[in-house]
Design a protein around this motif. Sequence first.
Motif, PDB file in Angstrom:
ATOM      1  N   LYS A 212     -39.891  -0.072  62.589  1.00 25.42           N
ATOM      2  CA  LYS A 212     -39.348   0.158  61.260  1.00 25.42           C
ATOM      3  C   LYS A 212     -39.454  -1.102  60.421  1.00 25.42           C
ATOM      4  O   LYS A 212     -39.350  -2.206  60.922  1.00 25.42           O
ATOM      5  CB  LYS A 212     -37.886   0.603  61.374  1.00 25.42           C
ATOM      6  CG  LYS A 212     -37.716   1.957  62.048  1.00 25.42           C
ATOM      7  CD  LYS A 212     -36.260   2.360  62.086  1.00 25.42           C
ATOM      8  CE  LYS A 212     -36.067   3.724  62.730  1.00 25.42           C
ATOM      9  NZ  LYS A 212     -34.640   4.130  62.745  1.00 25.42           N
ATOM     10  N   LYS A 213     -39.650  -0.893  59.145  1.00 31.18           N
ATOM     11  CA  LYS A 213     -39.781  -2.021  58.234  1.00 31.18           C
ATOM     12  C   LYS A 213     -38.650  -1.987  57.207  1.00 31.18           C
ATOM     13  O   LYS A 213     -38.227  -0.906  56.777  1.00 31.18           O
ATOM     14  CB  LYS A 213     -41.129  -1.974  57.516  1.00 31.18           C
ATOM     15  CG  LYS A 213     -42.322  -2.152  58.440  1.00 31.18           C
ATOM     16  CD  LYS A 213     -43.617  -2.152  57.659  1.00 31.18           C
ATOM     17  CE  LYS A 213     -44.806  -2.366  58.586  1.00 31.18           C
ATOM     18  NZ  LYS A 213     -46.089  -2.364  57.830  1.00 31.18           N
TER      19      LYS A 213
ATOM     20  N   ASP B 177     -32.694  -0.500  57.275  1.00 31.52           N
ATOM     21  CA  ASP B 177     -34.029   0.082  57.148  1.00 31.52           C
ATOM     22  C   ASP B 177     -34.039   1.331  56.266  1.00 31.52           C
ATOM     23  O   ASP B 177     -35.065   1.667  55.671  1.00 31.52           O
ATOM     24  CB  ASP B 177     -34.592   0.437  58.531  1.00 31.52           C
ATOM     25  CG  ASP B 177     -34.843  -0.801  59.378  1.00 31.52           C
ATOM     26  OD1 ASP B 177     -35.056  -1.883  58.787  1.00 31.52           O
ATOM     27  OD2 ASP B 177     -34.832  -0.695  60.612  1.00 31.52           O
ATOM     28  N   ASP B 178     -32.897   2.034  56.180  1.00 32.77           N
ATOM     29  CA  ASP B 178     -32.843   3.234  55.346  1.00 32.77           C
ATOM     30  C   ASP B 178     -32.492   2.916  53.894  1.00 32.77           C
ATOM     31  O   ASP B 178     -32.315   3.823  53.084  1.00 32.77           O
ATOM     32  CB  ASP B 178     -31.833   4.236  55.916  1.00 32.77           C
ATOM     33  CG  ASP B 178     -30.403   3.690  55.918  1.00 32.77           C
ATOM     34  OD1 ASP B 178     -30.212   2.499  55.566  1.00 32.77           O
ATOM     35  OD2 ASP B 178     -29.477   4.446  56.276  1.00 32.77           O
TER      36      ASP B 178
END
Length: 231
Positions: free
Chosen positions: A75-76, A123-124
């Motif tokens: 994840k970025k 990340d969200d």
Amino acid sequence: MKRSGPLYTLLAGLLLALFMLSLNATTGTGSSSYGGEAPGAASASPTKGTPKPTGSPSKTASETPPASPSASPSKKPPPNADYAGRTDDDTSAVSISLRDGKAIAYYCDGRDTESWLKGNVEDDGSMRLTGKHGAKLTAKLTGKRVRGTVDADDGRHAFTAAKAVKPSGLYRATTEVRGAKLDGGWIVLPDGSQVGILKRDGEPAKAPRLDPGTGTARVDGDVVTARPVTP
């Protein structure tokens, strides 16, 4: 004299018979020495019908190396960007700068209330930033805007901040002019309007207009340079 002939004949026959017996015995022994296989050879040879092993033995299930687990996509954090906007009641402004999963925000009413806040960005796109005196900002990045609330000395305010393109964004100047310590913060909104506070030795007041092109403002005739704020 005439009877000696048959006697010689009989002796000759006996000698011939003995010679033949001796020859047969000699021939039978020689066959075991020169013809066929030596004793015990049959037991040393492989059993008839047993297949001979060919090639290397196959690996058993326990010897087979386990398959490597498939790598899960990493994840970025949200992309680096700046956001600026007003509170829903249009009394104040909020600007947020995101860099590498970190965020710094500035809430300002342009008169006497301000707050600097910072923290991480998930990340969200969700974030919960904190500042001095219990100030906090809770928001989430969705698309090209940040929507949330900020709690400061003057209460709670809902806000929406849109993605800012330079020269819009957040600026700050910290310097000393004529013996007075200056600390100024400016929010340049997408429509070109500004909201800011300049503290002189800790006393807040409305900030002079900032020139976004040069990042400078005049304070008591002196030029003060403000720089873009990033975490």
